[in-house]
Design a protein around this motif. Structure first.
Motif, PDB file in Angstrom:
ATOM      1  N   GLN A 235       1.336  -0.950  -0.022  1.00 53.49           N
ATOM      2  CA  GLN A 235      -0.276  -0.261  -0.082  1.00 53.49           C
ATOM      3  C   GLN A 235       1.038   1.248   0.216  1.00 53.49           C
ATOM      4  N   HIS A 236       0.909   1.957  -1.563  1.00 46.49           N
ATOM      5  CA  HIS A 236       1.907   3.451  -1.665  1.00 46.49           C
ATOM      6  C   HIS A 236       1.117   4.692  -0.643  1.00 46.49           C
ATOM      7  N   PHE A 237       1.579   5.169  -0.058  1.00 42.91           N
ATOM      8  CA  PHE A 237       1.589   6.749   0.515  1.00 42.91           C
ATOM      9  C   PHE A 237       1.726   7.524  -0.700  1.00 42.91           C
ATOM     10  N   GLY A 238       1.165   7.981  -1.495  1.00 42.23           N
ATOM     11  CA  GLY A 238       1.615   9.026  -1.897  1.00 42.23           C
ATOM     12  C   GLY A 238       1.683  10.128  -2.304  1.00 42.23           C
ATOM     13  N   LEU A 239       2.849  11.538  -3.211  1.00 41.56           N
ATOM     14  CA  LEU A 239       2.313  12.693  -3.149  1.00 41.56           C
ATOM     15  C   LEU A 239       0.921  13.606  -3.070  1.00 41.56           C
ATOM     16  N   ALA A 240      -0.471  12.524  -3.656  1.00 40.72           N
ATOM     17  CA  ALA A 240      -1.991  12.647  -4.110  1.00 40.72           C
ATOM     18  C   ALA A 240      -2.631  12.281  -2.636  1.00 40.72           C
ATOM     19  N   ASP A 241      -1.867  11.024  -2.337  1.00 39.50           N
ATOM     20  CA  ASP A 241      -2.829  10.922  -0.640  1.00 39.50           C
ATOM     21  C   ASP A 241      -2.902  12.018   0.612  1.00 39.50           C
ATOM     22  N   THR A 242      -0.951  12.772   0.003  1.00 41.31           N
ATOM     23  CA  THR A 242      -1.106  13.858   0.739  1.00 41.31           C
ATOM     24  C   THR A 242      -1.343  15.034   0.450  1.00 41.31           C
ATOM     25  N   LEU A 243      -2.041  15.251  -0.462  1.00 40.17           N
ATOM     26  CA  LEU A 243      -2.822  16.266  -0.761  1.00 40.17           C
ATOM     27  C   LEU A 243      -4.251  15.762  -0.390  1.00 40.17           C
ATOM     28  N   LEU A 244      -4.331  14.929  -0.618  1.00 42.04           N
ATOM     29  CA  LEU A 244      -5.950  14.488   0.025  1.00 42.04           C
ATOM     30  C   LEU A 244      -6.244  15.228   1.635  1.00 42.04           C
ATOM     31  N   VAL A 245      -5.381  14.711   2.568  1.00 37.42           N
ATOM     32  CA  VAL A 245      -4.847  15.028   3.677  1.00 37.42           C
ATOM     33  C   VAL A 245      -5.569  16.705   3.757  1.00 37.42           C
ATOM     34  N   VAL A 246      -4.431  17.117   3.467  1.00 32.03           N
ATOM     35  CA  VAL A 246      -4.534  18.118   3.575  1.00 32.03           C
ATOM     36  C   VAL A 246      -5.370  19.009   2.624  1.00 32.03           C
ATOM     37  N   GLY A 247      -5.967  18.587   1.682  1.00 30.16           N
ATOM     38  CA  GLY A 247      -7.494  19.698   1.088  1.00 30.16           C
ATOM     39  C   GLY A 247      -8.043  19.032   1.888  1.00 30.16           C
ATOM     40  N   ALA A 248      -8.251  17.985   2.454  1.00 31.97           N
ATOM     41  CA  ALA A 248      -9.911  17.958   3.760  1.00 31.97           C
ATOM     42  C   ALA A 248      -9.131  18.281   4.446  1.00 31.97           C
ATOM     43  N   PHE A 249      -8.258  19.200   5.747  1.00 33.35           N
ATOM     44  CA  PHE A 249      -8.480  19.790   6.829  1.00 33.35           C
ATOM     45  C   PHE A 249      -8.284  21.244   6.191  1.00 33.35           C
ATOM     46  N   ALA A 250      -8.284  21.817   4.993  1.00 32.49           N
ATOM     47  CA  ALA A 250      -8.253  23.341   4.577  1.00 32.49           C
ATOM     48  C   ALA A 250      -9.290  23.526   4.189  1.00 32.49           C
ATOM     49  N   LEU A 251     -10.165  22.860   3.470  1.00 28.94           N
ATOM     50  CA  LEU A 251     -11.953  22.804   3.394  1.00 28.94           C
ATOM     51  C   LEU A 251     -12.558  23.257   4.647  1.00 28.94           C
ATOM     52  N   ALA A 252     -12.015  22.112   5.638  1.00 31.77           N
ATOM     53  CA  ALA A 252     -12.810  22.107   7.099  1.00 31.77           C
ATOM     54  C   ALA A 252     -12.272  23.352   7.827  1.00 31.77           C
ATOM     55  N   GLY A 253     -11.551  24.189   7.183  1.00 30.88           N
ATOM     56  CA  GLY A 253     -10.925  25.207   8.291  1.00 30.88           C
ATOM     57  C   GLY A 253     -11.783  26.391   7.325  1.00 30.88           C
ATOM     58  N   ALA A 254     -12.202  26.343   6.060  1.00 30.61           N
ATOM     59  CA  ALA A 254     -11.854  27.454   5.464  1.00 30.61           C
ATOM     60  C   ALA A 254     -13.994  27.803   5.323  1.00 30.61           C
ATOM     61  N   ALA A 255     -14.573  26.192   5.883  1.00 33.38           N
ATOM     62  CA  ALA A 255     -16.057  26.070   6.093  1.00 33.38           C
ATOM     63  C   ALA A 255     -15.688  26.812   7.982  1.00 33.38           C
ATOM     64  N   LEU A 256     -15.176  26.770   8.420  1.00 31.49           N
ATOM     65  CA  LEU A 256     -14.465  27.345   9.970  1.00 31.49           C
ATOM     66  C   LEU A 256     -14.705  29.131   9.985  1.00 31.49           C
ATOM     67  N   THR A 257     -13.495  29.619   9.145  1.00 38.43           N
ATOM     68  CA  THR A 257     -13.167  29.912   8.618  1.00 38.43           C
ATOM     69  C   THR A 257     -14.846  31.677   8.283  1.00 38.43           C
ATOM     70  N   THR A 258     -15.276  30.467   6.765  1.00 37.89           N
ATOM     71  CA  THR A 258     -16.755  31.459   6.523  1.00 37.89           C
ATOM     72  C   THR A 258     -17.508  31.425   7.544  1.00 37.89           C
ATOM     73  N   SER A 259     -18.068  30.813   8.550  1.00 39.77           N
ATOM     74  CA  SER A 259     -19.163  30.793   9.936  1.00 39.77           C
ATOM     75  C   SER A 259     -18.113  32.041  10.926  1.00 39.77           C
ATOM     76  N   ILE A 260     -16.914  32.005  11.164  1.00 46.03           N
ATOM     77  CA  ILE A 260     -16.850  33.372  12.478  1.00 46.03           C
ATOM     78  C   ILE A 260     -16.937  34.509  11.091  1.00 46.03           C
ATOM     79  N   LEU A 261     -16.680  34.450   9.791  1.00 40.92           N
ATOM     80  CA  LEU A 261     -16.892  36.001   9.170  1.00 40.92           C
ATOM     81  C   LEU A 261     -17.815  36.268   9.141  1.00 40.92           C
ATOM     82  N   VAL A 262     -19.547  35.628   9.384  1.00 42.97           N
ATOM     83  CA  VAL A 262     -20.216  36.122   8.509  1.00 42.97           C
ATOM     84  C   VAL A 262     -21.271  36.036  10.233  1.00 42.97           C
ATOM     85  N   GLY A 263     -20.199  35.673  11.372  1.00 40.99           N
ATOM     86  CA  GLY A 263     -20.570  36.397  12.237  1.00 40.99           C
ATOM     87  C   GLY A 263     -21.593  34.614  13.402  1.00 40.99           C
TER      88      GLY A 263
END
Length: 266
Positions: free
Chosen positions: A231-259
């Motif tokens: 089972q190989h863990f490559g660059l695409a797998d790392t980007l998937l993890v980072v992208g998921a965290f970034a999307l969740a952070g974007a949802a929280l940031t939107t919630s903070i900005l909207v109030g």
């Protein structure tokens, strides 16, 4: 019949990712959303999850069928909160004797239901697109999980479909002996509880026998085990993890900005 086999198209871009990467992305995406109680952040997260579903090779109808128990539990939680919540802040929408519904209760209930879906759907998607054997192999190779734990969890996971068959056998055996609740709801509840208890006892006995059999075959040895499928863990797998965290952070940031952000702690 309970099925644990993957139902996604094998060639889908995200379905082909490393099982540990998909599991890590789901955990990061889900637990990040637990920081807020407002409905906006989980609503954005659910929209993102549904938008990327075709990349996992899943059909929306299949996801709805897999998430049906989640939908039923969410409806139950919504009704319970609306009817029995102690805090009835906000404008009153319905006042019918003991039933009092306010905007504050609806806002809280909506936020909780959306959080349940936003947190649980990534796990449903991961297990619907991942072969259990590949997940166990990836946990051993990439997450450095103990082989005893990973292989034992895989064996237990493979026994899950037997629970449905066992339930049917117990029900038919009792019906053959004349044990039937008829239309009495209390009797049905008692029969359900006794059947569930019998199923639990049978599952514990089967699990104990399986554990003894696996230990007898050397699964408890400290000798390093080999793997048949890498089972190989490559660059695409790392980007998937980072992208998921970034999307969740974007949802929280939107919630903070909207109030609408309501922190879980504090």
């Amino acid at each position: 019949m309970i099925s644990i086999e993957p139902v996604a198209r094998p060639g889908a871009p995200l379905a082909r990712r490393n099982p540990v990467a998909k599991l890590a992305a789901a955990l990061l995406f889900s637990f990040t959303l637990l920081a807020t109680l407002d409905p906006l952040a989980p609503a954005i997260a659910i929209a993102v999850e549904l938008a990327v579903l075709p990349l996992f090779g899943l059909r929306y109808r299949v996801l709805a069928r897999r998430a049906l128990p989640l939908l039923l539990s969410a409806v139950g939680i919504l009704v319970t909160l609306v009817l029995f919540a102690a805090d009835q802040s906000g404008r009153v929408l319905l006042d019918a004797g003991p039933v009092l519904v306010s905007t504050g209760v609806l806002f809280t209930a909506l936020g909780l239901v959306l959080r349940i879906f936003a947190v649980a759907l990534p796990g449903v998607i991961v297990f619907a697109t991942t072969d259990p054997t590949d997940l166990a192999d990836a946990l051993i190779q990439n997450a450095r999980a103990p082989a005893r734990f990973a292989v034992g969890a895989l064996a237990a996971f493979r026994l899950v479909p037997l629970l449905g068959q066992e339930w049917q056998m117990i029900s038919m055996a009792r019906r053959a002996r004349g044990v039937d609740a008829g239309r009495n709801p209390v009797a049905k509840l008692r029969l359900f509880a006794s059947t569930a208890f019998a199923l639990l006892v049978g599952a514990i006995r089967r699990g104990t026998r399986l554990a003894v059999a696996m230990d007898a075959r050397g699964f408890d040895a400290d000798t390093p085990r080999t793997v048949a499928r890498r089972q190989h863990f490559g660059l695409a797998d790392t980007l998937l993890v980072v992208g998921a965290f970034a999307l969740a952070g974007a949802a929280l940031t939107t919630s903070i900005l909207v109030g609408t952000f309501r922190p879980l702690l504090g």
